[in-house]
Scaffold this motif. Structure first.
Motif, mmCIF file in Angstrom:
data_model
loop_
_atom_site.group_PDB
_atom_site.id
_atom_site.type_symbol
_atom_site.label_atom_id
_atom_site.label_comp_id
_atom_site.label_asym_id
_atom_site.label_seq_id
_atom_site.Cartn_x
_atom_site.Cartn_y
_atom_site.Cartn_z
ATOM 1 N N LYS A 29 0.737 -1.280 -0.065
ATOM 2 C CA LYS A 29 0.117 -0.031 0.093
ATOM 3 C C LYS A 29 1.021 1.422 -0.035
ATOM 4 C CE LYS A 29 -3.502 2.603 2.446
ATOM 5 N NZ LYS A 29 -3.887 3.118 3.631
ATOM 6 N N THR A 30 1.809 1.322 0.957
ATOM 7 C CA THR A 30 2.610 2.544 0.928
ATOM 8 C C THR A 30 3.587 2.898 -0.080
ATOM 9 O OG1 THR A 30 4.195 1.309 2.378
ATOM 10 C CG2 THR A 30 2.474 2.612 3.603
ATOM 11 N N GLY A 31 4.048 1.605 -0.670
ATOM 12 C CA GLY A 31 4.949 1.654 -1.866
ATOM 13 C C GLY A 31 4.084 2.236 -3.059
ATOM 14 N N LYS A 32 2.964 1.966 -3.292
ATOM 15 C CA LYS A 32 2.156 2.604 -4.294
ATOM 16 C C LYS A 32 1.915 4.176 -4.010
ATOM 17 C CE LYS A 32 -2.290 2.150 -6.621
ATOM 18 N NZ LYS A 32 -3.652 1.525 -6.580
ATOM 19 N N GLU A 33 1.623 4.507 -2.809
ATOM 20 C CA GLU A 33 1.444 5.909 -2.458
ATOM 21 C C GLU A 33 2.689 6.648 -2.617
ATOM 22 O OE1 GLU A 33 0.099 5.865 1.436
ATOM 23 O OE2 GLU A 33 -1.850 5.102 0.935
ATOM 24 N N ILE A 34 3.930 6.115 -2.352
ATOM 25 C CA ILE A 34 5.234 6.959 -2.512
ATOM 26 C C ILE A 34 5.426 7.094 -4.122
ATOM 27 C CG2 ILE A 34 7.614 6.661 -2.484
ATOM 28 C CD1 ILE A 34 6.952 5.184 0.245
ATOM 29 N N LYS A 35 4.982 5.995 -4.718
ATOM 30 C CA LYS A 35 5.143 6.141 -6.355
ATOM 31 C C LYS A 35 4.346 7.188 -6.887
ATOM 32 C CE LYS A 35 4.937 3.701 -10.394
ATOM 33 N NZ LYS A 35 4.527 2.353 -11.041
ATOM 34 N N GLU A 36 3.317 7.308 -6.397
ATOM 35 C CA GLU A 36 2.232 8.198 -6.991
ATOM 36 C C GLU A 36 2.664 9.824 -6.497
ATOM 37 O OE1 GLU A 36 -1.570 6.897 -5.290
ATOM 38 O OE2 GLU A 36 -1.621 5.520 -6.977
ATOM 39 N N TYR A 37 3.349 9.809 -5.297
ATOM 40 C CA TYR A 37 3.710 11.064 -4.872
ATOM 41 C C TYR A 37 4.814 11.593 -5.566
ATOM 42 C CZ TYR A 37 5.675 14.811 -1.971
ATOM 43 O OH TYR A 37 6.299 15.963 -1.628
ATOM 44 N N ILE A 38 5.714 10.760 -5.707
ATOM 45 C CA ILE A 38 7.100 11.079 -6.419
ATOM 46 C C ILE A 38 6.815 11.433 -7.817
ATOM 47 C CG2 ILE A 38 9.201 10.178 -7.555
ATOM 48 C CD1 ILE A 38 9.267 8.377 -5.018
ATOM 49 N N GLU A 39 5.854 10.738 -8.694
ATOM 50 C CA GLU A 39 5.357 11.004 -10.024
ATOM 51 C C GLU A 39 4.770 12.468 -10.136
ATOM 52 O OE1 GLU A 39 3.267 7.413 -11.181
ATOM 53 O OE2 GLU A 39 5.370 6.409 -11.963
ATOM 54 N N SER A 40 3.766 12.671 -9.111
ATOM 55 C CA SER A 40 3.126 13.844 -9.313
ATOM 56 C C SER A 40 4.018 15.003 -8.875
ATOM 57 C CB SER A 40 2.219 14.092 -8.107
ATOM 58 O OG SER A 40 2.689 14.001 -6.788
ATOM 59 N N MET A 41 5.151 14.691 -8.241
ATOM 60 C CA MET A 41 6.066 16.141 -7.961
ATOM 61 C C MET A 41 7.284 16.182 -8.934
ATOM 62 S SD MET A 41 4.666 17.186 -5.468
ATOM 63 C CE MET A 41 5.561 18.390 -4.693
ATOM 64 N N ALA A 42 7.275 15.319 -9.847
ATOM 65 C CA ALA A 42 8.485 15.102 -10.616
ATOM 66 C C ALA A 42 8.580 16.335 -11.375
ATOM 67 C CB ALA A 42 8.360 13.990 -11.684
ATOM 68 N N GLY A 43 7.642 17.251 -11.910
ATOM 69 C CA GLY A 43 7.703 18.450 -12.589
ATOM 70 C C GLY A 43 8.327 19.344 -11.731
ATOM 71 N N GLU A 44 8.359 19.372 -10.465
ATOM 72 C CA GLU A 44 9.031 20.473 -9.588
ATOM 73 C C GLU A 44 10.178 20.064 -9.192
ATOM 74 O OE1 GLU A 44 6.061 21.387 -6.860
ATOM 75 O OE2 GLU A 44 4.419 21.212 -8.110
ATOM 76 N N ASP A 45 10.795 18.919 -9.516
ATOM 77 C CA ASP A 45 12.010 18.426 -8.941
ATOM 78 C C ASP A 45 13.254 18.985 -9.719
ATOM 79 O OD1 ASP A 45 14.303 16.981 -8.120
ATOM 80 O OD2 ASP A 45 13.026 15.163 -7.897
ATOM 81 N N PRO A 46 14.106 19.527 -9.054
ATOM 82 C CA PRO A 46 15.254 20.422 -9.509
ATOM 83 C C PRO A 46 16.320 19.387 -10.157
ATOM 84 C CG PRO A 46 15.135 20.874 -7.326
ATOM 85 C CD PRO A 46 13.898 20.060 -7.507
ATOM 86 N N LEU A 47 16.312 18.291 -9.449
ATOM 87 C CA LEU A 47 17.214 17.207 -9.998
ATOM 88 C C LEU A 47 16.724 16.532 -11.526
ATOM 89 C CD1 LEU A 47 18.021 15.386 -6.887
ATOM 90 C CD2 LEU A 47 19.488 17.024 -7.907
ATOM 91 N N VAL A 51 18.055 23.385 -12.643
ATOM 92 C CA VAL A 51 17.618 24.899 -11.939
ATOM 93 C C VAL A 51 18.134 25.860 -12.808
ATOM 94 C CG1 VAL A 51 18.755 26.162 -10.105
ATOM 95 C CG2 VAL A 51 18.683 23.658 -9.752
ATOM 96 N N PRO A 52 16.970 26.725 -12.960
ATOM 97 C CA PRO A 52 17.276 28.266 -13.764
ATOM 98 C C PRO A 52 18.493 28.796 -13.601
ATOM 99 C CG PRO A 52 15.103 28.063 -12.843
ATOM 100 C CD PRO A 52 15.769 26.954 -12.248
ATOM 101 N N GLU A 53 19.297 29.182 -14.463
ATOM 102 C CA GLU A 53 20.468 30.065 -14.241
ATOM 103 C C GLU A 53 20.401 31.124 -13.387
ATOM 104 O OE1 GLU A 53 23.818 29.342 -15.089
ATOM 105 O OE2 GLU A 53 22.756 27.404 -15.870
ATOM 106 N N ASP A 54 19.448 31.975 -13.366
ATOM 107 C CA ASP A 54 19.108 33.050 -12.427
ATOM 108 C C ASP A 54 18.823 32.875 -11.217
ATOM 109 O OD1 ASP A 54 16.781 32.053 -13.294
ATOM 110 O OD2 ASP A 54 15.536 33.921 -13.103
#
Length: 67
Positions: A29-47, A51-54
């Motif tokens: 159960k928790t593995g699925k929730e963690i995967k969904e959270y990571i995928e939903s936040m991927a667009g904001e992940d600077p890695l 990182v924008p140059e400025d």
């Protein structure tokens, strides 16, 4: 650290008392929730996005020229 064996055992016992209070959940159960959270936040992940140059605090401020 100069702790006696009794002090070390007391620390371990205190830690185990804290851990036993934690609610346990199935990994399936928790593995699925963690995967969904990571995928939903991927667009904001600077890695992943970079990182924008400025906004990069490690960007070289200026160069040095030798003439």
């Amino acid at each position: 650290q100069d702790m006696t064996e009794k002090e070390l055992l007391k620390m371990e016992l205190d830690q185990l008392k804290r851990e036993v209070k934690n609610e346990r959940q199935m990994v399936s159960k928790t593995g699925k929730e963690i995967k969904e959270y990571i995928e939903s936040m991927a667009g904001e992940d600077p890695l992943l996005k970079g990182v924008p140059e400025d906004k990069n605090p490690f960007k070289e401020k200026g160069g040095c020229t030798i003439s």
